[in-house]
Design an enzyme around this catalytic site. Sequence first.
Site, PDB file in Angstrom:
ATOM      1  NE  ARG A  29       9.901   6.260  21.709  1.00  9.33           N
ATOM      2  CZ  ARG A  29      10.201   7.434  22.066  1.00  9.33           C
ATOM      3  NH1 ARG A  29       9.103   8.288  22.431  1.00  9.33           N
ATOM      4  NH2 ARG A  29      11.306   8.196  22.352  1.00  9.33           N
ATOM      5  CB  SER A  35      16.187   3.650  21.019  1.00  6.19           C
ATOM      6  OG  SER A  35      16.908   4.832  21.288  1.00  6.19           O
ATOM      7  CD  GLU A  86      11.847   3.440  20.101  1.00  2.00           C
ATOM      8  OE1 GLU A  86      12.170   3.575  21.210  1.00  2.00           O
ATOM      9  OE2 GLU A  86      12.222   3.828  18.985  1.00  2.00           O
TER      10      GLU A  86
HETATM   11  C1  FAD Z   1      19.050   6.685  13.782  1.00  2.00           C
HETATM   12  C2  FAD Z   1      17.686   6.379  14.464  1.00  2.00           C
HETATM   13  C3  FAD Z   1      17.301   7.651  15.372  1.00  2.00           C
HETATM   14  C4  FAD Z   1      15.936   7.440  15.804  1.00  2.00           C
HETATM   15  N1  FAD Z   1      15.446   8.292  16.776  1.00  2.00           N
HETATM   16  C5  FAD Z   1      14.346   8.138  17.257  1.00  2.00           C
HETATM   17  C6  FAD Z   1      13.824   8.979  18.323  1.00  2.00           C
HETATM   18  O1  FAD Z   1      14.513   9.782  18.645  1.00  2.00           O
HETATM   19  N2  FAD Z   1      12.417   9.046  18.798  1.00  2.00           N
HETATM   20  C7  FAD Z   1      11.614   8.168  18.033  1.00  2.00           C
HETATM   21  O2  FAD Z   1      10.422   8.136  18.663  1.00  2.00           O
HETATM   22  N3  FAD Z   1      12.128   7.371  17.186  1.00  2.00           N
HETATM   23  C8  FAD Z   1      13.300   7.261  16.680  1.00  2.00           C
HETATM   24  N4  FAD Z   1      13.608   6.602  15.716  1.00  2.00           N
HETATM   25  C9  FAD Z   1      12.763   5.534  15.097  1.00  2.00           C
HETATM   26  C10 FAD Z   1      12.093   5.977  13.797  1.00  2.00           C
HETATM   27  O3  FAD Z   1      12.733   6.921  13.277  1.00  2.00           O
HETATM   28  C11 FAD Z   1      10.624   6.595  14.095  1.00  2.00           C
HETATM   29  O4  FAD Z   1       9.734   5.482  14.852  1.00  2.00           O
HETATM   30  C12 FAD Z   1      10.058   6.735  12.846  1.00  2.00           C
HETATM   31  O5  FAD Z   1       8.834   7.619  13.037  1.00  2.00           O
HETATM   32  C13 FAD Z   1       9.679   5.746  11.889  1.00  2.00           C
HETATM   33  O6  FAD Z   1       9.014   6.047  10.545  1.00  2.00           O
HETATM   34  P1  FAD Z   1       9.355   5.603   9.331  1.00  2.00           P
HETATM   35  O7  FAD Z   1       8.605   6.154   8.271  1.00  2.00           O
HETATM   36  O8  FAD Z   1      10.786   5.066   9.068  1.00  2.00           O
HETATM   37  O9  FAD Z   1       8.555   4.158   9.623  1.00  2.00           O
HETATM   38  P2  FAD Z   1       8.770   2.694   9.098  1.00  2.00           P
HETATM   39  O10 FAD Z   1      10.157   2.336   9.842  1.00  2.00           O
HETATM   40  O11 FAD Z   1       8.848   2.465   7.780  1.00  2.00           O
HETATM   41  O12 FAD Z   1       7.645   1.855   9.930  1.00  2.00           O
HETATM   42  C14 FAD Z   1       7.577   1.921  11.270  1.00  2.00           C
HETATM   43  C15 FAD Z   1       6.128   1.324  11.416  1.00  2.00           C
HETATM   44  O13 FAD Z   1       5.016   2.047  11.305  1.00  2.00           O
HETATM   45  C16 FAD Z   1       4.277   1.680  10.142  1.00  2.00           C
HETATM   46  N5  FAD Z   1       4.018   2.806   9.286  1.00  2.00           N
HETATM   47  C17 FAD Z   1       4.684   3.596   8.699  1.00  2.00           C
HETATM   48  N6  FAD Z   1       4.093   4.429   7.887  1.00  2.00           N
HETATM   49  C18 FAD Z   1       2.840   4.146   8.056  1.00  2.00           C
HETATM   50  C19 FAD Z   1       1.776   4.952   7.463  1.00  2.00           C
HETATM   51  N7  FAD Z   1       1.771   5.928   6.713  1.00  2.00           N
HETATM   52  N8  FAD Z   1       0.558   4.609   7.760  1.00  2.00           N
HETATM   53  C20 FAD Z   1       0.559   3.327   8.776  1.00  2.00           C
HETATM   54  N9  FAD Z   1       1.439   2.721   9.440  1.00  2.00           N
HETATM   55  C21 FAD Z   1       2.768   3.186   8.929  1.00  2.00           C
HETATM   56  C22 FAD Z   1       4.904   0.587   9.622  1.00  2.00           C
HETATM   57  O14 FAD Z   1       4.055  -0.333   9.108  1.00  2.00           O
HETATM   58  C23 FAD Z   1       5.719   0.014  10.529  1.00  2.00           C
HETATM   59  O15 FAD Z   1       4.797  -0.723  11.543  1.00  2.00           O
HETATM   60  C24 FAD Z   1      14.967   6.668  15.221  1.00  2.00           C
HETATM   61  C25 FAD Z   1      15.484   5.798  14.287  1.00  2.00           C
HETATM   62  C26 FAD Z   1      16.845   5.794  13.830  1.00  2.00           C
HETATM   63  C27 FAD Z   1      17.173   4.623  12.682  1.00  2.00           C
END
Ligand code: FAD
Length: 344
Positions: A164, A239, A338
């Site tokens: 992570r 999570s 997280e």
């Molecule tokens: C129901 C649910 C289940 C999930 N299950 C998992 C799982 O099994 N495993 C897991 O690891 N995670 C899980 N997650 C967490 C999440 O889905 C991941 O971390 C996902 O990759 C976040 O991507 P996002 O595009 O939504 O980022 P965001 O939520 O929009 O951003 C998260 C962070 O990343 C940064 N960021 C986003 N895009 C960029 C970019 N292009 N360049 C630089 N920084 C960026 C943002 O600034 C922020 O700091 C889950 C979330 C939910 C809601």
Amino acid sequence: MEILQNILLAPFTTIAVGGPAKYFSRARTAAELVDLFGWARSKGENVFVLGGGSNVLVSDAGFDGLVVKIEISGINFDVVGDTVLVTAGAGVDWDGFVRECVDRDLAGVECLSGIPGNVGGTPVQNVGAYGQEVSETIVRVRCFDRAAGTIVELSNDECGFEYRKSIFNTSERERYVVLWVVFRLVPGGQPKIVYKDLQQRFSGGAPSLREARETVIAIRREKSMVIDPTDPNSRSAGSFFKNPIVSTSVADSIAEELKLDSIPQFAAGDDDVKIPAAWLIEQAGFRKGFILGNAGISTNHSLAIINRGSATSAEIVALKDLTQKSVLDKFGIRLQPEPIFIGF
Ligand SMILES: Cc1cc2nc3c(=O)[nH]c(=O)nc-3n(C[C@H](O)[C@H](O)[C@H](O)COP(=O)(O)OP(=O)(O)OC[C@H]3O[C@@H](n4cnc5c(N)ncnc54)[C@H](O)[C@@H]3O)c2cc1C
């Protein structure tokens, strides 16, 4: 370049809480992104980069600056030797990307099916599930370097991936904006079935990539870990806490205190183990379905804090603080959230 003002951020997040962004815009290309950073610099505004909003908690006050939603699209497949290099834009929906790879019989990301968010968010916390992490297949990441104002390519090693973690959420937090991610996948490869839940479902058989994907999604759905507008338990940021890594002696002393032979744990290096945060939370007295105001713990997963409908960000934080303090008081372990906190 269209820059909107006073845009509520809650609808751009999966937990659906949070106040407005002073300014809000979308970057569909690297050039648009560079222009937006130039505009923010000229106005002296901070910039927050938003992907799919599935790993963020926005404060009720919102963000006092420019929020840039990354919408760079496109997926390219290049056969290189007996592997395929897949290049995906940071704004591509992650699960759509996984489906496309599985449909093309490319192995390497199948266990990451059903995870919300976009491709660009996956290297940030080295997204992982069911025994697979993106660090296993990412070859390089093309980024905009906010400090230097240039486009750079970082190799897998340079991303500093751990559980992570990467440089994107630790040492170089907020420095790089991910534009494209390049993965190396294996045509006709076998799905990775190392996780107990998956092994039990296949009981020793050899599933196809598609079967592995469908099974992962089915397991996730049972835990409300796929976004489903009809499932209120999925109004979460996934999570809420990372699984803490502690020395085996800490795990042994917890077992002794609880008069158990051992506690749930996974090996995590030399003399360390990872303890499921969900187990610690339950032992600290928080059952699935626990309610605090408009926030709650999912009835399907004790690690997911949910917005029960009209929660404020402050209510989500109150429940986070309560569970964190209870685990600290009972076990001396400080759980690390997280999601990324914005505007606090
Ligand atoms: C129901 C649910 C289940 C999930 N299950 C998992 C799982 O099994 N495993 C897991 O690891 N995670 C899980 N997650 C967490 C999440 O889905 C991941 O971390 C996902 O990759 C976040 O991507 P996002 O595009 O939504 O980022 P965001 O939520 O929009 O951003 C998260 C962070 O990343 C940064 N960021 C986003 N895009 C960029 C970019 N292009 N360049 C630089 N920084 C960026 C943002 O600034 C922020 O700091 C889950 C979330 C939910 C809601």
